[in-house]
Design a protein around this motif. Structure first.
Motif, mmCIF file in Angstrom:
data_model
loop_
_atom_site.group_PDB
_atom_site.id
_atom_site.type_symbol
_atom_site.label_atom_id
_atom_site.label_comp_id
_atom_site.label_asym_id
_atom_site.label_seq_id
_atom_site.Cartn_x
_atom_site.Cartn_y
_atom_site.Cartn_z
ATOM 1 N N CYS A 51 0.855 -1.179 0.000
ATOM 2 C CA CYS A 51 0.000 0.000 0.000
ATOM 3 C C CYS A 51 0.890 1.227 0.000
ATOM 4 N N SER A 52 0.285 2.370 -0.247
ATOM 5 C CA SER A 52 1.046 3.615 -0.312
ATOM 6 C C SER A 52 0.213 4.762 0.251
ATOM 7 N N SER A 83 -10.613 0.705 -2.159
ATOM 8 C CA SER A 83 -9.170 0.468 -2.249
ATOM 9 C C SER A 83 -8.373 1.321 -1.263
ATOM 10 N N SER A 84 -9.042 2.169 -0.528
ATOM 11 C CA SER A 84 -8.327 3.070 0.372
ATOM 12 C C SER A 84 -8.698 2.833 1.830
ATOM 13 N N LEU A 114 -2.178 -1.576 -3.132
ATOM 14 C CA LEU A 114 -1.592 -1.671 -4.475
ATOM 15 C C LEU A 114 -1.430 -3.118 -4.916
ATOM 16 N N ASP A 115 -1.608 -3.336 -6.229
ATOM 17 C CA ASP A 115 -1.339 -4.655 -6.787
ATOM 18 C C ASP A 115 0.139 -4.735 -7.205
ATOM 19 N N ASP A 117 1.513 -4.412 -9.981
ATOM 20 C CA ASP A 117 1.896 -3.410 -10.980
ATOM 21 C C ASP A 117 1.819 -1.982 -10.440
ATOM 22 N N GLY A 118 1.531 -1.842 -9.147
ATOM 23 C CA GLY A 118 1.469 -0.522 -8.548
ATOM 24 C C GLY A 118 0.153 0.202 -8.751
ATOM 25 N N ARG A 119 -0.867 -0.504 -9.218
ATOM 26 C CA ARG A 119 -2.203 0.090 -9.390
ATOM 27 C C ARG A 119 -3.058 -0.224 -8.171
ATOM 28 N N SER A 120 -4.045 0.622 -7.933
ATOM 29 C CA SER A 120 -4.921 0.379 -6.781
ATOM 30 C C SER A 120 -5.662 -0.930 -6.948
ATOM 31 N N ARG A 121 -5.918 -1.563 -5.822
ATOM 32 C CA ARG A 121 -6.664 -2.822 -5.794
ATOM 33 C C ARG A 121 -7.614 -2.772 -4.609
#
Length: 124
Positions: A51-52, A83-84, A114-115, A117-121
């Protein structure tokens, strides 16, 4: 949030002279970095993976953190979206020899899961 004996801190460290500002306190930027580490740990535990931090909605310095004090950060997940996550953090100072803790900072961080690939999940 209380810093009760039953709760374990996400981060606990001793403040050093290298973190000092000109007033003998600890730089706010150093405190912010420690809060971000704690948010990362709490977010990863809740999201069960990467996560970020995407936002800091609130950051209040309540009292000075002094060089030589032990700094402990406690946190809890305030809410979870798709996702947050909103993460409530509280930082406490105490003498390293023990004694009463005093709250020195409070913050509300927003973190996104994050998944690979760095995209939200979605958060599980």
């Amino acid at each position: 949030m209380d810093a009760s004996a039953a709760a374990l801190p996400l981060v606990r460290t001793l403040t050093l002279p290298s973190e000092a500002n000109l007033n003998g306190g600890v730089f706010g930027g150093w405190i912010m970095a420690e809060l971000d580490k704690a948010a990362g740990l709490l977010g990863m535990r809740r999201a069960r993976g990467a996560c970020s931090t995407v936002a800091v909605e609130n950051l209040r310095f309540l009292a000075p953190l002094r060089v030589g004090e032990e700094f402990s950060i406690y946190g809890e997940v305030e809410s979870v979206g798709r996702s947050s996550m909103r993460l409530k953090l509280d930082g406490f100072a105490a003498s390293p020899s023990g004694g009463e803790q005093r709250r020195v900072v409070e913050a509300l961080f927003v973190s996104v899961a994050l998944d690979a690939d760095g995209r939200s999940r979605p958060v599980p």
